[in-house]
Design an enzyme around this catalytic site. Structure first.
Site, mmCIF file in Angstrom:
data_model
loop_
_atom_site.group_PDB
_atom_site.id
_atom_site.type_symbol
_atom_site.label_atom_id
_atom_site.label_comp_id
_atom_site.label_asym_id
_atom_site.label_seq_id
_atom_site.Cartn_x
_atom_site.Cartn_y
_atom_site.Cartn_z
ATOM 1 N N SER A 78 20.353 -16.002 12.454
ATOM 2 C CA SER A 78 20.251 -16.392 13.853
ATOM 3 C C SER A 78 20.683 -15.221 14.738
ATOM 4 O O SER A 78 20.104 -14.140 14.630
ATOM 5 C CB SER A 78 21.088 -17.645 14.103
ATOM 6 N N ASP A 131 10.995 -23.302 12.151
ATOM 7 C CA ASP A 131 12.068 -22.902 13.062
ATOM 8 C C ASP A 131 11.450 -22.643 14.431
ATOM 9 O O ASP A 131 10.797 -21.631 14.645
ATOM 10 C CB ASP A 131 12.770 -21.640 12.558
ATOM 11 N N HIS A 140 15.612 -23.808 11.055
ATOM 12 C CA HIS A 140 16.558 -22.721 11.289
ATOM 13 C C HIS A 140 17.512 -22.566 10.111
ATOM 14 O O HIS A 140 18.155 -21.536 9.961
ATOM 15 C CB HIS A 140 17.321 -23.004 12.578
#
Length: 694
Positions: free
Chosen positions: A556, A639, A671
């Protein structure tokens, strides 16, 4: 990227088997005749039980907890419930059916009401068989029973908008198209199919549910919040005459650019709805009444569009009509809280200097004079208090983790400040897992500030030897880097493969004051990246660090950090690993779904010249000309927070520059990585890459 409840979702996937079966499997895995310890490996990690605190009986004598276990053979998980006597310490299985149960209520006579496969069930903690209470045509979700037991509150999805072609054009049943006129066309990992989760209330009589009323009355709003809201978004008034629910009553583009949730009160008699938090512009969540029912409390953020704003505890006293921010003067942010049994205090958990600890807040007796609440940290140690299950006498029942221990349930004695384990689900497994040395380290950052890092060493660490060393870059970007325990980004697991791991609390992380937490916004590629370089440079001064074998890894914002470091690390790292990272900020802004996050963190859209720095100097794709380091890239196909183009763009750039690179594409993951088999692939590729390139 960071969500309030995210926090724990990275260790989802669970379900559990019976205690007997669990012990049988444990013996098979460990070969109990062999008492030698071995470093933690991915296979052993996934055999650990995942423990959850479900509730405490009214008399304070019984704890109900859940244990989830994953079966590699079937790529499935199972969760079951257990009871633990807080008087004797004895445990007993409560459920054993395949699936996953969650406790709704524990009644005074010992009945445990739980949700199983969308229906309510009941089983007495002392005797008797499980009884199915409800037979609803639709699955019940986020259930809360009224205090008087006469009503039920639950949520279900309602078709409001005809976005999908089969709804818009019934004569084309084999079509598959979506038609949108606004944003919020997709969120997290699903496209908006026109269905919105709504709260419903109905009469309830021993399992019989009356006609349900939709509290949002066919409006295109969500409650609970999407995608991670749950029953904590619902609350009954103590007199059972009204319901509170959390909702962001905005639609389309307005929904995508705002965090302004409010707490609404629906009166069952008048059928009128009142906004209790009108004028409060950020997240307002977790409505909770004091035990005596005289005061309402909730968590609140001030700024609309800032998902990682300081989270404060707000109190409203019904008698005086006074509202007060109890934690406004305190330099921190609250994760969660409960009231004390005597109505005098609030206990909460919050990040604190690389850990998550317990705090005690004394509620002012007279809210009219706006006096400051007394707040003090009451626990301390190298562990995280991840949640508070409840209070029993002078003890808090809590969940806790360490880098080297998965979640278990503990009792925290308020008098002598001790933490004692109540559950020992994984003790037999850990008895055969080598320990890791954990140390804290303070580095002087490039601007002179103290920078805290956790350092995790391999088992049997020998300071006379040299070790490959890995810089761990946390996501968020405003996520606390504490003594967490993950079933994928597990720092003990990484270190146990023979690596030193350094995990810095760089700028942007809570636990070091609000100013430090906020410092990352609009400076993603600035001081936080310099913090990472300071941390790896500092530990590299140690003789046991092999400076020719260093790596940087992260997901991320951590993946973004790896992409940024790829262009500025100046040959510090021999290899890199990025998972669902942001590679090109312009294309990311144009495809991500929660635009409030992008607007706050980057300053706004790329076409506004005032935000140029975020899209040039702090844009990893601008530095590809300097890339020269092998890189492994993970990317989830579902995602929508960091869409697929980010990972593909980074991989394509590396390939065209003829840099050794590998793409691991996970088409069905979001994600995170939620499938057990996919997680095993992830870890094999992760450690295989490190072995190959480091």
């Amino acid at each position: 990227m960071k969500k309030k409840s995210l926090i724990t979702l990275s260790i989802l996937l669970c379900a559990s088997a019976s205690i007997a079966q669990e012990n049988k499997e444990t013996k098979m895995v460990l070969n109990m005749e062999n008492t030698t310890k071995a470093p933690l490996d991915p296979q052993t990690l996934w055999k650990l039980g995942r423990v959850s605190g479900e509730g405490i009986s009214t008399d304070g004598k019984t704890l109900v907890y859940g244990v989830s276990n994953y079966a590699v053979e079937t790529n499935s998980s199972e969760k079951n419930l257990y009871t633990l006597s807080l008087e004797t310490g004895n445990t007993a299985p409560l459920t054993s059916e395949k699936g996953g149960e969650s406790v709704i209520q524990i009644t005074e006579n010992g009945d445990i009401i739980y949700l199983f496969k969308g229906q309510l069930w009941k089983k007495n903690r002392y005797k008797g068989e499980a009884i199915q209470l409800t037979h609803s045509e639709t699955d019940l979700e986020n259930v809360k029973l009224s205090p008087n037991g006469q009503y039920i509150l639950f949520s279900k999805a309602v078709l409001i908008k005809k976005y999908h072609s089969t709804d818009k054009y019934p004569d084309l049943p084999k079509s598959d198209a979506y038609v949108f006129d606004n944003l919020d066309y997709r969120h997290w990992d699903t496209f908006n199919n026109g269905k919105f989760n709504h709260p419903f209330v109905a009469s309830y009589n021993n399992g019989k549910i009356g006609e349900a009323i939709d509290l949002l009355q066919d409006e295109p709003f969500y409650s609970p919040q999407m995608p991670f809201g749950g029953s904590e978004d619902f609350e009954w008034t103590p007199d059972s005459k009204a319901v509170l629910y959390v909702s962001k009553k905005r639609f389309g583009t307005e929904y995508a650019v705002s965090t302004n949730t409010d707490i609404y009160r629906y009166d069952l008699t008048s059928k009128q709805t009142t906004n209790l938090t009108e004028g409060m512009n950020g997240y307002d969540t977790n409505p909770t009444y004091s035990p005596d029912g005289t005061k309402l409390t909730w968590l609140s953020m001030k700024k609309d569009g800032y998902e990682a704003d300081k989270n404060d505890i707000i109190i409203f006293d019904k008698a005086s009509s006074q509202r007060l921010n109890l934690t406004a003067h305190w330099d921190g942010t609250v994760n969660s809280f409960i009231w004390s049994k005597d109505n005098r205090k609030i206990y909460f958990v919050a990040p604190s200097k690389g850990t998550v600890q317990l705090f005690e807040l004394t509620v002012p007796t007279n809210l009219k004079n706006k006096s400051l609440a007394s707040i003090k940290q009451i626990s301390e140690g190298n562990f995280d208090i991840t949640g508070i299950v409840g209070q029993v006498a002078n003890q808090l029942i809590v969940t806790s983790t360490k880098f080297t221990r998965a979640t278990e349930i503990y009792k925290y004695d308020l008098a002598n400040k001790t933490l004692t384990a109540l559950t020992t689900v994984n003790d037999k497994m850990y008895a055969h897992i080598s320990d890791n040395k954990i140390e804290s380290r303070i580095t002087k950052a490039s601007d002179g500030q103290d920078l805290f890092s956790w350092v995790i060493y391999p088992p049997d660490f020998d300071p006379t030897k040299k070790y490959p060393t890995i810089l761990y870059c946390e996501g968020g970007p405003q996520s606390a880097l504490t003594q967490f325990y993950s079933f994928r980004w597990n720092l003990q697991l990484i270190a146990s493969q023979g690596y030193i791991v350094i995990a810095p609390n760089r700028r942007g992380m809570p636990g070091w004051g609000v100013k430090w937490n906020e410092a990352i916004s609009k400076d993603w590629g600035g001081q936080p990246i310099r913090d990472y370089l300071s941390a790896i440079d500092d530990i590299s001064k140690e003789k046991y660090v092999d400076t020719a074998r260093r790596a940087a890894i992260g997901a991320s914002y951590g993946g973004y950090s790896v992409y940024m470091l790829a262009g500025v690390h100046e040959n510090r790292f021999k290899t890199l690993i990025a998972h669902n990272g942001l590679f090109d900020m312009r294309s990311w802004y144009g495809t991500t779904e929660e635009l409030f996050f992008a607007n706050h963190e980057l300053g706004g859209p790329y076409w506004d010249k005032a935000n140029a720095k975020s899209y040039t100097e702090f844009n990893p794709s601008e530095y590809v000309d300097k890339w020269n380091t092998p890189i492994l890239i993970f990317q989830g196909g579902h995602d929508y927070r960091v869409p697929i183009g980010q990972g593909l763009g980074a991989f394509q750039a590396a390939q065209l520059k003829k840099i050794k690179s590998r793409l691991v594409y996970l088409p069905d993951e979001n994600h995170w990585v939620l499938s057990g088999h996919n997680a095993q692939v992830w870890q094999r590729e992760f450690f295989g890459w490190l072995k190959e390139t480091l």
